[in-house]
Motif scaffolding. Structure first.
Motif, PDB file in Angstrom:
ATOM      1  N   LEU A 156     -86.850  19.410 -28.571  1.00  0.00           N
ATOM      2  CA  LEU A 156     -87.123  18.998 -27.194  1.00  0.00           C
ATOM      3  C   LEU A 156     -85.830  18.422 -26.656  1.00  0.00           C
ATOM      4  CD1 LEU A 156     -88.942  17.990 -24.762  1.00  0.00           C
ATOM      5  CD2 LEU A 156     -89.184  15.898 -26.062  1.00  0.00           C
ATOM      6  N   ASP A 157     -85.414  18.884 -25.487  1.00  0.00           N
ATOM      7  CA  ASP A 157     -84.205  18.271 -24.947  1.00  0.00           C
ATOM      8  C   ASP A 157     -84.329  17.796 -23.509  1.00  0.00           C
ATOM      9  OD1 ASP A 157     -84.098  20.679 -23.620  1.00  0.00           O
ATOM     10  OD2 ASP A 157     -82.250  21.350 -24.535  1.00  0.00           O
ATOM     11  N   HIS A 158     -85.189  18.389 -22.679  1.00  0.00           N
ATOM     12  CA  HIS A 158     -85.203  17.958 -21.284  1.00  0.00           C
ATOM     13  C   HIS A 158     -86.552  18.085 -20.603  1.00  0.00           C
ATOM     14  CE1 HIS A 158     -84.727  22.307 -20.772  1.00  0.00           C
ATOM     15  NE2 HIS A 158     -85.129  22.156 -19.521  1.00  0.00           N
ATOM     16  N   SER A 159     -87.565  18.506 -21.296  1.00  0.00           N
ATOM     17  CA  SER A 159     -88.804  18.840 -20.603  1.00  0.00           C
ATOM     18  C   SER A 159     -89.910  17.816 -20.845  1.00  0.00           C
ATOM     19  CB  SER A 159     -89.263  20.230 -21.023  1.00  0.00           C
ATOM     20  OG  SER A 159     -90.330  20.642 -20.209  1.00  0.00           O
ATOM     21  N   VAL A 160     -89.797  16.674 -20.181  1.00  0.00           N
ATOM     22  CA  VAL A 160     -90.843  15.651 -20.218  1.00  0.00           C
ATOM     23  C   VAL A 160     -91.270  15.396 -18.774  1.00  0.00           C
ATOM     24  CG1 VAL A 160     -91.432  13.280 -20.838  1.00  0.00           C
ATOM     25  CG2 VAL A 160     -89.840  14.575 -22.275  1.00  0.00           C
ATOM     26  N   VAL A 161     -92.573  15.436 -18.521  1.00  0.00           N
ATOM     27  CA  VAL A 161     -93.080  15.206 -17.163  1.00  0.00           C
ATOM     28  C   VAL A 161     -94.184  14.160 -17.190  1.00  0.00           C
ATOM     29  CG1 VAL A 161     -92.461  17.481 -16.256  1.00  0.00           C
ATOM     30  CG2 VAL A 161     -94.692  17.151 -17.322  1.00  0.00           C
ATOM     31  N   TRP A 162     -94.301  13.454 -16.084  1.00  0.00           N
ATOM     32  CA  TRP A 162     -95.351  12.458 -15.899  1.00  0.00           C
ATOM     33  C   TRP A 162     -96.525  13.147 -15.220  1.00  0.00           C
ATOM     34  CZ3 TRP A 162     -97.454  10.374 -11.329  1.00  0.00           C
ATOM     35  CH2 TRP A 162     -98.293   9.281 -11.527  1.00  0.00           C
ATOM     36  N   VAL A 163     -97.715  12.943 -15.777  1.00  0.00           N
ATOM     37  CA  VAL A 163     -98.931  13.537 -15.235  1.00  0.00           C
ATOM     38  C   VAL A 163     -99.658  12.471 -14.420  1.00  0.00           C
ATOM     39  CG1 VAL A 163    -101.042  14.797 -15.827  1.00  0.00           C
ATOM     40  CG2 VAL A 163     -99.029  15.014 -17.273  1.00  0.00           C
ATOM     41  N   GLU A 164    -100.412  12.903 -13.427  1.00  0.00           N
ATOM     42  CA  GLU A 164    -101.082  11.986 -12.512  1.00  0.00           C
ATOM     43  C   GLU A 164    -101.984  10.968 -13.217  1.00  0.00           C
ATOM     44  OE1 GLU A 164    -104.081  12.891  -9.089  1.00  0.00           O
ATOM     45  OE2 GLU A 164    -102.063  13.467  -8.447  1.00  0.00           O
ATOM     46  N   ASP A 165    -102.554  11.322 -14.386  1.00  0.00           N
ATOM     47  CA  ASP A 165    -103.429  10.401 -15.117  1.00  0.00           C
ATOM     48  C   ASP A 165    -102.648   9.313 -15.862  1.00  0.00           C
ATOM     49  OD1 ASP A 165    -102.388  11.615 -17.396  1.00  0.00           O
ATOM     50  OD2 ASP A 165    -104.294  12.468 -18.050  1.00  0.00           O
ATOM     51  N   GLY A 166    -101.296   9.330 -15.742  1.00  0.00           N
ATOM     52  CA  GLY A 166    -100.466   8.318 -16.388  1.00  0.00           C
ATOM     53  C   GLY A 166     -99.903   8.746 -17.732  1.00  0.00           C
ATOM     54  N   SER A 167    -100.339   9.890 -18.248  1.00  0.00           N
ATOM     55  CA  SER A 167     -99.814  10.355 -19.524  1.00  0.00           C
ATOM     56  C   SER A 167     -98.508  11.116 -19.311  1.00  0.00           C
ATOM     57  CB  SER A 167    -100.845  11.239 -20.238  1.00  0.00           C
ATOM     58  OG  SER A 167    -101.083  12.426 -19.521  1.00  0.00           O
ATOM     59  N   LEU A 168     -97.833  11.394 -20.411  1.00  0.00           N
ATOM     60  CA  LEU A 168     -96.607  12.181 -20.401  1.00  0.00           C
ATOM     61  C   LEU A 168     -96.861  13.477 -21.160  1.00  0.00           C
ATOM     62  CD1 LEU A 168     -94.084   9.364 -21.392  1.00  0.00           C
ATOM     63  CD2 LEU A 168     -94.375  10.357 -19.116  1.00  0.00           C
ATOM     64  N   LEU A 169     -96.288  14.559 -20.685  1.00  0.00           N
ATOM     65  CA  LEU A 169     -96.310  15.830 -21.405  1.00  0.00           C
ATOM     66  C   LEU A 169     -94.879  16.199 -21.744  1.00  0.00           C
ATOM     67  CD1 LEU A 169     -98.790  18.126 -19.417  1.00  0.00           C
ATOM     68  CD2 LEU A 169     -99.257  16.736 -21.429  1.00  0.00           C
ATOM     69  N   ALA A 170     -94.685  16.753 -22.934  1.00  0.00           N
ATOM     70  CA  ALA A 170     -93.368  17.230 -23.342  1.00  0.00           C
ATOM     71  C   ALA A 170     -93.529  18.618 -23.943  1.00  0.00           C
ATOM     72  CB  ALA A 170     -92.754  16.276 -24.371  1.00  0.00           C
ATOM     73  N   ALA A 171     -92.630  19.517 -23.585  1.00  0.00           N
ATOM     74  CA  ALA A 171     -92.653  20.877 -24.114  1.00  0.00           C
ATOM     75  C   ALA A 171     -91.604  21.005 -25.210  1.00  0.00           C
ATOM     76  CB  ALA A 171     -92.406  21.891 -23.007  1.00  0.00           C
ATOM     77  N   PHE A 172     -92.052  21.344 -26.386  1.00  0.00           N
ATOM     78  CA  PHE A 172     -91.208  21.553 -27.560  1.00  0.00           C
ATOM     79  C   PHE A 172     -91.096  23.044 -27.829  1.00  0.00           C
ATOM     80  CE2 PHE A 172     -91.972  17.176 -28.548  1.00  0.00           C
ATOM     81  CZ  PHE A 172     -91.083  16.813 -29.538  1.00  0.00           C
ATOM     82  N   TYR A 173     -90.114  23.407 -28.639  1.00  0.00           N
ATOM     83  CA  TYR A 173     -90.131  24.725 -29.245  1.00  0.00           C
ATOM     84  C   TYR A 173     -89.746  24.593 -30.712  1.00  0.00           C
ATOM     85  CZ  TYR A 173     -85.016  25.088 -28.460  1.00  0.00           C
ATOM     86  OH  TYR A 173     -83.664  24.895 -28.443  1.00  0.00           O
ATOM     87  N   GLY A 174     -90.299  25.451 -31.520  1.00  0.00           N
ATOM     88  CA  GLY A 174     -90.062  25.445 -32.951  1.00  0.00           C
ATOM     89  C   GLY A 174     -90.975  26.461 -33.600  1.00  0.00           C
ATOM     90  N   LYS A 175     -90.993  26.447 -34.917  1.00  0.00           N
ATOM     91  CA  LYS A 175     -91.837  27.384 -35.658  1.00  0.00           C
ATOM     92  C   LYS A 175     -92.892  26.619 -36.436  1.00  0.00           C
ATOM     93  CE  LYS A 175     -88.367  30.933 -36.501  1.00  0.00           C
ATOM     94  NZ  LYS A 175     -87.618  31.652 -37.541  1.00  0.00           N
ATOM     95  N   PHE A 176     -94.135  27.057 -36.307  1.00  0.00           N
ATOM     96  CA  PHE A 176     -95.169  26.587 -37.213  1.00  0.00           C
ATOM     97  C   PHE A 176     -95.000  27.376 -38.513  1.00  0.00           C
ATOM     98  CE2 PHE A 176     -98.270  25.412 -33.526  1.00  0.00           C
ATOM     99  CZ  PHE A 176     -97.444  24.376 -33.161  1.00  0.00           C
ATOM    100  N   VAL A 177     -95.656  26.946 -39.573  1.00  0.00           N
ATOM    101  CA  VAL A 177     -95.428  27.520 -40.899  1.00  0.00           C
ATOM    102  C   VAL A 177     -95.524  29.049 -40.928  1.00  0.00           C
ATOM    103  CG1 VAL A 177     -96.367  27.639 -43.242  1.00  0.00           C
ATOM    104  CG2 VAL A 177     -95.981  25.434 -42.176  1.00  0.00           C
ATOM    105  N   ALA A 178     -96.494  29.655 -40.296  1.00  0.00           N
ATOM    106  CA  ALA A 178     -96.678  31.112 -40.373  1.00  0.00           C
ATOM    107  C   ALA A 178     -95.887  31.884 -39.318  1.00  0.00           C
ATOM    108  CB  ALA A 178     -98.163  31.450 -40.249  1.00  0.00           C
ATOM    109  N   ASP A 179     -95.142  31.211 -38.471  1.00  0.00           N
ATOM    110  CA  ASP A 179     -94.457  31.888 -37.369  1.00  0.00           C
ATOM    111  C   ASP A 179     -93.244  32.689 -37.825  1.00  0.00           C
ATOM    112  OD1 ASP A 179     -96.268  30.806 -35.613  1.00  0.00           O
ATOM    113  OD2 ASP A 179     -94.895  29.301 -34.802  1.00  0.00           O
TER     114      ASP A 179
END
Length: 176
Positions: free
Chosen positions: A45-68
């Motif tokens: 994760l390097d730049h993708s964090v956003v504030w959601v109206e309900d007060g929570s934060l969302l962040a978009a990651f990228y990577g591989k899960f074990v079977a990917d």
């Protein structure tokens, strides 16, 4: 559970403090080798964090899960100002071997929240393969990031997208 570093600023980015935060309820991440050949477990994760109206934060990651086979883009959510992040959903993934369609899978995501609450996720899919560019993709969520539309190509190429909603309502996306 995974632990990672988070840089937090309380003065609009003039200074920051590094703290350790937890990633919980995340599917097992695959081991990969870094540029120095060291084995590591990871998502990025390097730049993708956003504030959601309900007060929570969302962040978009990228990577591989074990079977990917290739990287995937996934979203985590924090309800405690970034101290703990919980896996929320996968935005896009590619389980096909080979480089013909998407060289790296889906990576370098950028999130943008529109005034109607819709969340857009722009993603890189590689670079070039056999002198052919790979597209920049877009997926949409209308339920706070819990589910996502099928990822569709929106340009014929693009790396490291960065999206902005302009005052006149136009969505501008820059990419390499």
């Amino acid at each position: 559970m995974y632990k990672t570093g988070l840089d937090r600023s309380t003065d609009n980015g003039y200074t920051y403090q590094t703290e350790t935060v937890a990633l919980v309820d995340l599917p097992d991440l695959a081991r990969t080798k870094d540029e120095f050949g060291k084995s590591r477990v990871g998502g990025h994760l390097d730049h993708s964090v956003v504030w959601v109206e309900d007060g929570s934060l969302l962040a978009a990651f990228y990577g591989k899960f074990v079977a990917d086979v290739k990287t995937r883009t996934f979203v985590v959510r924090s309800t405690d100002r970034g101290k703990t992040w919980r896996y929320l959903s996968t935005v896009a993934f590619d389980l096909t071997a080979g480089n013909e369609h998407r060289m790296e899978g889906f990576s370098e995501p950028d999130l943008l929240i529109l005034p109607n609450g819709e969340i857009l996720c722009f993603m890189r899919t590689g670079g070039t393969y056999n002198s052919t560019y790979t597209p920049l993709y877009l997926s949409r969520s209308i339920d706070g990031g819990s589910t996502w539309s099928h990822a569709d190509p929106i340009t014929d190429r693009g790396v490291c997208p960065n999206a902005c909603l302009m005052a006149n309502g136009v969505i501008a996306v820059t990419c390499g």
